[in-house]
Design an enzyme around this catalytic site. Sequence first.
Site, PDB file in Angstrom:
ATOM      1  N   LYS A  59       0.849  -1.194   0.000  1.00  0.00           N
ATOM      2  CA  LYS A  59       0.000   0.000   0.000  1.00  0.00           C
ATOM      3  C   LYS A  59       0.884   1.243   0.000  1.00  0.00           C
ATOM      4  O   LYS A  59       1.452   1.637   1.007  1.00  0.00           O
ATOM      5  CB  LYS A  59      -0.942   0.044   1.209  1.00  0.00           C
ATOM      6  N   GLU A  75       9.840   1.443  10.574  1.00  0.00           N
ATOM      7  CA  GLU A  75      10.922   2.415  10.351  1.00  0.00           C
ATOM      8  C   GLU A  75      10.250   3.776  10.404  1.00  0.00           C
ATOM      9  O   GLU A  75       9.467   4.116   9.516  1.00  0.00           O
ATOM     10  CB  GLU A  75      11.618   2.134   9.014  1.00  0.00           C
ATOM     11  N   CYS A 107      13.585  10.800   6.458  1.00  0.00           N
ATOM     12  CA  CYS A 107      13.456  10.405   7.870  1.00  0.00           C
ATOM     13  C   CYS A 107      14.775  10.547   8.608  1.00  0.00           C
ATOM     14  O   CYS A 107      14.793  10.846   9.794  1.00  0.00           O
ATOM     15  CB  CYS A 107      12.874   9.005   7.998  1.00  0.00           C
ATOM     16  N   GLU A 154       9.870  16.379  14.644  1.00  0.00           N
ATOM     17  CA  GLU A 154      10.273  16.155  13.258  1.00  0.00           C
ATOM     18  C   GLU A 154       9.504  17.122  12.356  1.00  0.00           C
ATOM     19  O   GLU A 154       8.274  17.143  12.373  1.00  0.00           O
ATOM     20  CB  GLU A 154       9.967  14.714  12.852  1.00  0.00           C
TER      21      GLU A 154
END
Length: 484
Positions: free
Chosen positions: A177, A252, A286, A385
């Site tokens: 997906k 992750e 990331c 973040e």
Amino acid sequence: MSEIPNRLWIANAWADARSGATFATTNPATGEVITRVAEARSEDVDLAVEAARAAMRDPAWRRMNPHTRAELLWKLADALEANADELAALETADNGKTYFESRKVDLPSVVENFRYFAGVADKVHGSTIPVAGPHLNYTLREPVGVIGIITPWNFPLSLAAWKVAPALATGNAVVLKPAEQTPLTALRLGELAAQVGFPAGVLNVVPGFGPTAGSALVRHPDVDAIAFTGSTEVGKTVMREAADTLKKVSLELGGKSPNIVFADADLKEAVKGASTGIFYGKGEVCAAGSRVLVERPVYDDFVAQFAARAQSMTVGDPMQKSTRLGAIVSAEQLERVMGYVESGKAEGARLVTGGERATVNGKGNFVKATVFADVTPEMRIAREEIFGPVAAVIPFEDVDDAVSIANRTIYGLAAGVWTRDVGKAHRVAQEIHAGTVWINTYNQYDSASPFGGYKQSGFGRDLGWEAALEKYTQVKSVWVALDR
Ligand code: ADP
């Protein structure tokens, strides 16, 4: 370019969503709709999982000789390479990253990834174990089964490859997906896999939204494992939702990676590295080095050079060669980034450069390379973040102070260390709580080297053959009586 892929890919065939629903995927550099894509919901996920389950029963896949599996993966790498121009253009249109990044960095690494895992496919084996009594004991490494793979929008094809290649190399079937913002290259991957000979149902692709298609995949009783890359917040939901069916989960997740510059570093290289660390891929990475920690004696000099470099990052049309910063993936993400710029100002950080939106021909979601200096570890821009081209520069006093600030985060994905002192470099590498540490470099990846997080950056590793075995195989112990 051939026709833009925009339907579901299930059992080696295109399909509309059962509901007939579609959603628009937009080019963030122009705001134009590229195409409307079939939107998978739970009934479509059911079909894809059924197809994958059938593939796991199908002798054509289940009993396929591992050398043949290796050969198919290699052929898929060749097909990706042959179609690299088209795939890179699709990626850039969907994500907004520069064509240079898509074509010269992402695509070659995707091809290499499939080749690396082609090499793993016929080296998956158990061991013979000396046990007490008149018994022979050995282990088999078997596929986990149906793997649900959920990927984000920042490296759509690369991150799909990081998971699809090892999952197929070890004999699993996959339902992938992709992120709703960037579904196109994943669909082409499914089609190319069929073209090179992967049996029906081995790789299915179901674009759709997280809370519907993604959640349906995570909850599905016939999915054996979920391999997820995305935000920490959604990672927590995935883990909770996978608990009911006790799926194997690997995550992750996000990061707030420190890039630590010591006074004895080659300052020019450190400035370059810090710049790549945060501005590559528009900072939508990331492992972005979003906290730049700089030792006092070189602090002012570093900030001046770093700001000058940020100013040279040309914002522009992602297809143009001179462009260094493409478009932020969506209007929503741009708002988020600008919200953090405001928060940095409000909390008293010094905006040295950037902090503004930009447009190209009056259109698109662009933001200039942004540097905040005099940031303290408590500020939101130092803790959360941002996922945009915004660097927070934080001064530090000595090694202990650097390590302490570096580890003051819920995340632990990556870190950079810049110094000419080899002992200090290794010492700091050991003390940093992160899954990857780069010394006098940043953003290096290789299919052979494991990548993943400590702490709330997740668990499980992508890349590397050991991580692949850990994630995508399970061990069976077989006992044979030798005395009867
Ligand atoms: P990002 O910050 O990169 O947008 P997200 O974590 O929001 O990361 O999304 C990563 C992937 O997770 C996407 O494919 C998204 O559709 C999917 N996703 C979002 N919410 C859920 C959910 N509740 N269950 C499963 N997948 C989800």
